[in-house]
Design a protein around this motif. Sequence first.
Motif, mmCIF file in Angstrom:
data_model
loop_
_atom_site.group_PDB
_atom_site.id
_atom_site.type_symbol
_atom_site.label_atom_id
_atom_site.label_comp_id
_atom_site.label_asym_id
_atom_site.label_seq_id
_atom_site.Cartn_x
_atom_site.Cartn_y
_atom_site.Cartn_z
ATOM 1 N N MET A 1 0.841 -1.233 -0.290
ATOM 2 C CA MET A 1 0.017 -0.274 -0.078
ATOM 3 C C MET A 1 1.034 1.765 0.182
ATOM 4 O O MET A 1 1.889 1.691 0.753
ATOM 5 N N ASN A 2 0.447 2.032 -0.999
ATOM 6 C CA ASN A 2 1.328 3.469 -0.629
ATOM 7 C C ASN A 2 1.133 4.659 0.212
ATOM 8 O O ASN A 2 0.367 4.562 0.861
ATOM 9 N N ASN A 3 1.630 4.968 0.289
ATOM 10 C CA ASN A 3 2.004 6.201 1.857
ATOM 11 C C ASN A 3 0.767 6.825 1.328
ATOM 12 O O ASN A 3 0.577 6.748 2.498
ATOM 13 N N ARG A 4 0.791 7.758 0.173
ATOM 14 C CA ARG A 4 -0.535 8.724 0.019
ATOM 15 C C ARG A 4 -1.699 8.399 0.682
ATOM 16 O O ARG A 4 -2.788 8.501 1.136
ATOM 17 N N LYS A 5 -2.228 6.519 0.231
ATOM 18 C CA LYS A 5 -3.360 5.904 0.852
ATOM 19 C C LYS A 5 -3.716 5.724 1.862
ATOM 20 O O LYS A 5 -5.029 5.541 2.233
ATOM 21 N N LEU A 6 -2.487 4.834 2.520
ATOM 22 C CA LEU A 6 -2.359 4.678 3.956
ATOM 23 C C LEU A 6 -2.813 6.321 4.687
ATOM 24 O O LEU A 6 -3.577 6.294 5.810
ATOM 25 N N GLU A 7 -2.484 7.199 4.244
ATOM 26 C CA GLU A 7 -2.863 8.727 4.915
ATOM 27 C C GLU A 7 -3.972 9.094 4.576
ATOM 28 O O GLU A 7 -4.613 9.766 5.779
ATOM 29 N N ARG A 8 -5.206 8.834 3.454
ATOM 30 C CA ARG A 8 -6.161 9.092 3.162
ATOM 31 C C ARG A 8 -7.298 7.969 3.996
ATOM 32 O O ARG A 8 -7.825 8.955 4.998
ATOM 33 N N GLN A 9 -6.854 7.219 4.165
ATOM 34 C CA GLN A 9 -7.542 5.595 4.738
ATOM 35 C C GLN A 9 -7.354 6.419 6.558
ATOM 36 O O GLN A 9 -8.212 6.588 7.258
ATOM 37 N N ILE A 10 -5.923 6.997 6.864
ATOM 38 C CA ILE A 10 -5.971 6.991 8.719
ATOM 39 C C ILE A 10 -6.635 8.732 8.169
ATOM 40 O O ILE A 10 -7.691 8.828 9.440
ATOM 41 N N ASP A 11 -7.238 9.132 7.088
ATOM 42 C CA ASP A 11 -7.986 10.912 7.456
ATOM 43 C C ASP A 11 -9.667 10.346 7.800
ATOM 44 O O ASP A 11 -9.730 10.970 8.312
ATOM 45 N N LEU A 12 -9.650 10.243 7.002
ATOM 46 C CA LEU A 12 -11.372 9.132 6.805
ATOM 47 C C LEU A 12 -10.864 8.102 8.327
ATOM 48 O O LEU A 12 -12.163 8.669 8.572
ATOM 49 N N LEU A 13 -10.441 7.580 8.659
ATOM 50 C CA LEU A 13 -10.784 6.753 10.094
ATOM 51 C C LEU A 13 -10.723 7.896 11.104
ATOM 52 O O LEU A 13 -11.839 7.588 11.792
ATOM 53 N N LYS A 14 -10.211 8.835 10.652
ATOM 54 C CA LYS A 14 -10.665 9.898 12.515
ATOM 55 C C LYS A 14 -11.890 10.584 11.834
ATOM 56 O O LYS A 14 -12.398 10.975 13.141
#
Length: 55
Positions: free
Chosen positions: A1-14
Amino acid sequence: MNNRKLERQIDLLKILAKGCKKHPAYRAIRKATERCEECVVVWQARVKLNEMEAN
């Protein structure tokens, strides 16, 4: 999983974790009624997160 996708998932989870201030019981299990803008944002985060997990 790329870093950008992971960051986006974290934002959505927040967004999901924070939820709606007016409706703390709303957990985006069903679609928001669209009467409350915050609930709509939470619902959209849930939909986007589900789309990301499906891919």
